[in-house]
Design a protein around this motif. Structure first.
Motif, short mmCIF file in Angstrom:
data_model
loop_
_atom_site.label_atom_id
_atom_site.label_comp_id
_atom_site.label_asym_id
_atom_site.label_seq_id
_atom_site.Cartn_x
_atom_site.Cartn_y
_atom_site.Cartn_z
N LYS A 131 45.68 51.29 9.89
CA LYS A 131 46.52 50.48 10.78
C LYS A 131 45.70 49.96 11.96
CE LYS A 131 48.39 54.31 13.56
NZ LYS A 131 49.63 54.97 14.03
N ILE A 132 46.16 48.83 12.49
CA ILE A 132 45.58 48.23 13.69
C ILE A 132 46.69 48.11 14.71
CG2 ILE A 132 44.46 46.18 14.65
CD1 ILE A 132 43.35 45.56 11.92
N THR A 133 46.46 48.66 15.89
CA THR A 133 47.44 48.57 16.97
C THR A 133 46.76 48.05 18.22
OG1 THR A 133 47.02 50.85 17.66
CG2 THR A 133 48.79 50.49 16.06
N ILE A 156 41.04 38.48 13.49
CA ILE A 156 42.25 38.63 14.31
C ILE A 156 42.25 37.54 15.37
CG2 ILE A 156 43.59 40.19 15.77
CD1 ILE A 156 41.99 42.49 14.50
N ARG A 157 43.28 36.70 15.35
CA ARG A 157 43.40 35.61 16.31
C ARG A 157 44.50 35.93 17.30
NH1 ARG A 157 46.00 30.58 17.20
NH2 ARG A 157 44.56 28.90 17.82
N ILE A 158 44.16 35.93 18.59
CA ILE A 158 45.09 36.26 19.66
C ILE A 158 45.38 35.01 20.46
CG2 ILE A 158 45.53 37.78 21.62
CD1 ILE A 158 42.59 38.66 19.56
N ALA A 159 46.63 34.62 20.58
CA ALA A 159 47.00 33.40 21.31
C ALA A 159 48.21 33.66 22.18
CB ALA A 159 47.27 32.26 20.33
N HIS A 160 48.24 33.01 23.33
CA HIS A 160 49.40 33.07 24.21
C HIS A 160 49.46 31.78 25.01
CE1 HIS A 160 52.16 34.46 27.41
NE2 HIS A 160 52.64 35.24 26.47
N GLN A 201 49.15 37.93 7.72
CA GLN A 201 50.24 38.52 8.49
C GLN A 201 50.21 38.01 9.93
OE1 GLN A 201 50.79 42.77 8.16
NE2 GLN A 201 49.77 42.84 6.15
N GLN A 202 51.39 37.95 10.54
CA GLN A 202 51.51 37.51 11.92
C GLN A 202 52.50 38.41 12.65
OE1 GLN A 202 53.71 33.83 13.57
NE2 GLN A 202 51.57 33.13 13.45
N LYS A 203 52.15 38.80 13.89
CA LYS A 203 53.03 39.60 14.72
C LYS A 203 53.15 38.96 16.10
CE LYS A 203 53.27 43.13 11.75
NZ LYS A 203 54.51 43.61 11.12
N LEU A 204 54.29 39.22 16.75
CA LEU A 204 54.48 38.85 18.14
C LEU A 204 54.52 40.12 18.97
CD1 LEU A 204 57.23 36.06 17.97
CD2 LEU A 204 54.77 35.77 18.31
N THR A 205 53.86 40.12 20.11
CA THR A 205 53.88 41.31 20.97
C THR A 205 55.26 41.50 21.57
OG1 THR A 205 53.05 39.97 22.81
CG2 THR A 205 51.42 41.17 21.51
N ASP A 206 55.61 42.76 21.81
CA ASP A 206 56.90 43.06 22.40
C ASP A 206 56.81 43.05 23.92
OD1 ASP A 206 55.63 45.41 23.12
OD2 ASP A 206 56.57 46.61 21.53
N ASP A 250 55.35 38.13 23.53
CA ASP A 250 55.34 37.00 22.62
C ASP A 250 53.96 36.37 22.45
OD1 ASP A 250 58.05 37.21 22.03
OD2 ASP A 250 58.63 35.90 23.70
N ALA A 251 52.91 37.16 22.66
CA ALA A 251 51.58 36.71 22.25
C ALA A 251 51.52 36.74 20.72
CB ALA A 251 50.50 37.61 22.84
N THR A 252 50.90 35.72 20.13
CA THR A 252 50.84 35.62 18.68
C THR A 252 49.55 36.27 18.17
OG1 THR A 252 52.05 33.54 18.77
CG2 THR A 252 50.90 34.06 16.72
N ILE A 253 49.70 37.24 17.26
CA ILE A 253 48.55 37.94 16.68
C ILE A 253 48.53 37.62 15.18
CG2 ILE A 253 47.32 40.12 16.50
CD1 ILE A 253 48.08 39.38 19.37
N ASP A 254 47.50 36.91 14.74
CA ASP A 254 47.36 36.54 13.33
C ASP A 254 46.25 37.38 12.70
OD1 ASP A 254 49.22 34.23 13.00
OD2 ASP A 254 47.98 33.42 14.60
#
Length: 772
Positions: free
Chosen positions: A28-30, A76-80, A54-59, A44-48
């Motif tokens: 896992k990656i956290t 891993i692409r981090i965008a906000h 897979q794509q996740k939004l930060t809480d 709501d930072a976008t993590i691809d």
């Protein structure tokens, strides 16, 4: 703990937990994403995560988690919203956790950024334009890209030629550092834009403090740092394609970038081409104002063990620029009429990509290499060498057989060498010292022009030494430094009167510089910074020996060989506050006094030449005082809505005679609002924005100081919309921007073509950036 520092706008610490390895697909990656400016979690930072898609939004705690991952190589692409996206390569072999810090205030006019060595701390007042903003302004040049920073303006010659102005100073007083090397060419001309492709930069920093000693003693106004991203260890081929279309001038800009790393080193290559035709004012075409560019660059880095690093860089910049045809007039009576006409002479009623005389053709090459060696954990030495070759040709409206011959043809060779020693002292301070040598050989091709040169052939040898000490003392950070420059100048001048005489001029100059700065953190929400500097600047060759027609500016210029060095004292004070994570406030005040300030003064006369009639300017000296303040505030009204207000006030005076100093930037105000929209399907990072810029009339003017009085105040309305589309392993960014949306008729005081024409009308640009 591992530090990931791809660029100064983001710092990523990776904490790898040493857990027992289970099955191959049970990793896992956290992580958490945090605003480095405020210390708050970014929701709501976008993590691809690729290649799994897979794509996740930060809480609300900035947290994200990917589970049931196989051992593999991931991107891993981090965008906000408001931040440049970051891409991290990870070879996953165990459970991994990230804490990601992103600088979120991209609108800061005085952000404390990292310059030169990435781990330095500085107290200097500076500003940064990040990679996404560079891409958004891909159809513009360096000066136009940074001009929305408070305290920064641009001096323009029509639509395509711009030079940066920092706190009222420009030209020879503003240094431009391209990948660690001082940009060298014919930068003395106000119509000579920096020969740099903005795409080579990962970020562009503007240092407005007086303490930029490591970059040369001539930088009374400040320094513009154009810095590429460091190369990583990504083993896969990656890159991006940028394309911009603009309606005003029917312009097309295309850029392609590729990069990769393997056992023999890391590399990046890029190329840019640009084609723009005649621009248009709200009511007529600006005939002969197109431009073309063809640029490419390459970057290479290789480490040898953990102590030695080698890097190399090459860039080629090539451009052809049209000058407004209506600025070159055949006789004095028509020239006076041209300055008061609503529409320039020679204006055509149709669009064209064709570039005719008057025009410029410029080629610039930079070759740089550097060696960095770690002596031990506390000491580093670095050697760098940069060679630049600059070829400039300017074409005037000439007759008969000379029609295709340049009126100015200059070639310059510049060789720069520097050795730097950095020592982290036992008491916690850092001492950085350096030795520099610069050789310049500037020659005219008089046979090609059949004219007397505007500036003479010359050679220059310059040696310099500097030292800067930096230290943290609890909440206080201090910096102090000094610099010494010696320059020996040899020029071959030709008299402008008959009989012609050749004179050999030998001059030497010694300049000193001193600076001190401090930054104190009263709390996490309140910081104060101060800078004080004393700097000298020797007169440049054009100021001493110019003689004749400066074609690009459509003016006659005469130098003054009796000029001596400028002596400048400058002080800055900045305070910034962050109130409850909603209101950010920043104010910078500055005062600069320059004894023997050198400037180009209009004489009020016209001179008739075989090329036509032109206004006459002469270099002269006076004692000057420039002071003002830059104000910024941003308000996060809601989670999605943000307002930004910037205001710049500046005043310049000639001290002895108590009259205004001409060509100072007018006061201006910029207000913008940006609204972040929700993700919709594959569309992410959605936003819309609106902006308004008000530029006041320059009141610092007395009748007779210039050929025309300053133009009226004006207001420009702009709007933009942005989105991104996520594909399996790729990303497409789309941006739409409108400038001068109301098609306002105006003239800019800092545009020399204001004597003859209105400025640009409405322009809509479409930007596409494809990441792969």
């Amino acid at each position: 703990m591992w530090k990931y520092n791809k660029q100064a706008s983001s710092i990523i610490f990776v904490l790898c937990s040493f857990l027992a390895i289970g099955q191959n697909c049970n990793y896992k990656i956290t992580g958490n994403v945090i605003d480095a400016t405020t210390g708050t979690f970014l929701k709501d930072a976008t993590i691809d995560l690729n290649p799994v898609g897979q794509q996740k939004l930060t809480d609300a705690n900035g947290s994200f988690t990917f589970t049931q991952l196989c051992q593999n190589q991931y991107h891993i692409r981090i965008a906000h919203m408001g931040c440049s996206p970051e891409v991290l390569y990870l070879d996953l072999k165990k459970d991994t956790s990230f804490v990601i810090y992103l600088y979120h205030h991209i609108e800061l006019m005085n952000e404390v950024t990292v310059h030169g060595e990435r781990n330095e701390q500085v107290s200097q007042t500076s500003s940064t334009i990040n990679e996404s903003e560079i891409a958004a302004n891909a159809n513009k040049n360096i000066a136009q890209t940074i001009e929305n920073i408070a305290g920064v303006s641009s001096l323009n010659t029509g639509a395509g030629i711009s030079k940066p102005i920092i706190h009222g100073l420009y030209g020879n007083r503003v240094g431009i550092i391209n990948n660690g090397i001082a940009q060298s060419g014919q930068q003395w001309g106000n119509d000579h834009a920096p020969e740099i492709d903005p795409f080579v930069a990962n970020h562009i920093s503007v240092v407005k403090g007086a303490s930029a000693l490591a970059y040369g003693g001539v930088n009374l106004g400040g320094v513009v740092l154009v810095e590429p991203a460091t190369l990583g260890t990504e083993p896969h081929l990656h890159g991006r394609v940028n394309y911009v279309f603009q309606t005003n001038g029917l312009g097309n800009t295309l850029n392609v970038q590729l990069e990769k790393s393997n056992s023999w080193g890391s590399w990046r290559v890029l190329g840019t081409t640009k084609l723009i035709g005649d621009r248009k004012s709200p009511t007529y075409y600006l005939t002969n104002t197109g431009n073309r560019e063809l640029n490419f660059a390459g970057q290479y880095e290789k480490g040898f063990g953990h102590r030695l690093k080698f890097s190399a860089y090459f860039s080629h910049f090539q451009t052809q620029l049209g000058i407004l045809r209506g600025s070159h007039i055949s006789n004095s009576s028509d020239l006076i009429l041209a300055m008061f006409r609503d529409e320039p002479f020679f204006t055509k009623d149709y669009f064209s990509y064709q570039i005719e005389a008057p025009s410029q053709k410029v080629k610039h090459q930079l070759i740089k290499y550097s060696l960095t060696y770690l002596l031990d954990d506390h000491q580093v030495i670095e050697f760098k060498n940069g060679i630049q070759i600059n070829n400039r040709k300017e074409f005037d409206v000439r007759r008969n057989s000379y029609n295709n011959s340049p009126s100015l043809s200059i070639k310059q060779l510049n060789n720069f060498m520097e050795g730097v020693y950095t020592n982290v002292l036992s008491g916690g301070g850092t001492l950085k010292s350096g030795l520099q040598y610069t050789y310049i050989n500037n020659t005219n091709d008089n046979a090609a022009t059949d004219r007397l040169p505007l500036i003479p052939d010359y050679q220059s040898n310059q040696m310099a030494a500097y030292a800067i000490y930096q230290k943290y003392i609890s909440k206080l950070y201090v910096e102090v430094g000094g610099r010494y420059d010696y320059r020996y100048l040899q020029a071959i001048t030709i008299s402008s009167t008959f009989p012609r005489e050749i004179k050999r001029e030998n001059r030497d100059f010694q300049n000193y510089g001193f600076s001190a700065g401090a930054k104190y953190s009263f709390s996490s929400a309140f910081i104060a910074k101060a800078d004080f500097g004393i700097v000298q600047r020797a007169p440049e060759v054009n100021e001493l020996y110019s003689s004749g027609l400066h074609q690009g500016l459509a003016s006659i210029e005469y130098g003054n060989p009796n000029l001596h060095a400028e002596n400048s004292i400058k002080a800055l004070l900045t305070v910034e506050s962050n109130l409850k994570q909603k209101v950010f406030l920043q104010v910078t005040g500055y005062y600069q006094q320059i004894i023997d300030y050198i400037y180009l003064k209009p004489t009020g006369e016209f001179e008739l030449t075989i090329s036509g009639s032109f206004p006459v300017f002469e270099y002269t000296q006076t004692d000057a005082r420039i002071y003002g303040f830059d104000f910024l505030t941003s308000y996060q009204a809601t989670e999605n809505l943000k307002f930004v207000l910037k205001y710049a006030y500046l005043k310049g005076d000639e001290i002895k005679v108590d009259i205004p100093l001409i060509y100072m930037p007018p006061n201006n105000l910029l207000l913008s609002a940006n609204y972040a929209l929700k993700n919709w399907g594959k569309s992410t990072n959605n936003s819309v924005g609106i902006s308004g810029k008000y530029v006041a009339q320059q009141k610092g003017y007395l009748p007779g100081q210039d050929f025309l009085a300053p133009p009226n105040a004006y207001f420009l309305l702009g709007a933009e919309a942005n989105t991104s589309f996520k594909f399996t392993n790729n990303m497409l960014d789309v941006g739409l921007r409108a400038e001068n949306l109301l098609n306002t008729v105006y003239r800019d005081y800092l545009n020399r073509m204001r004597y003859f024409a209105n400025d640009l009308g409405i322009n809509v640009s479409l930007r596409l950036t494809f990441h792969f």
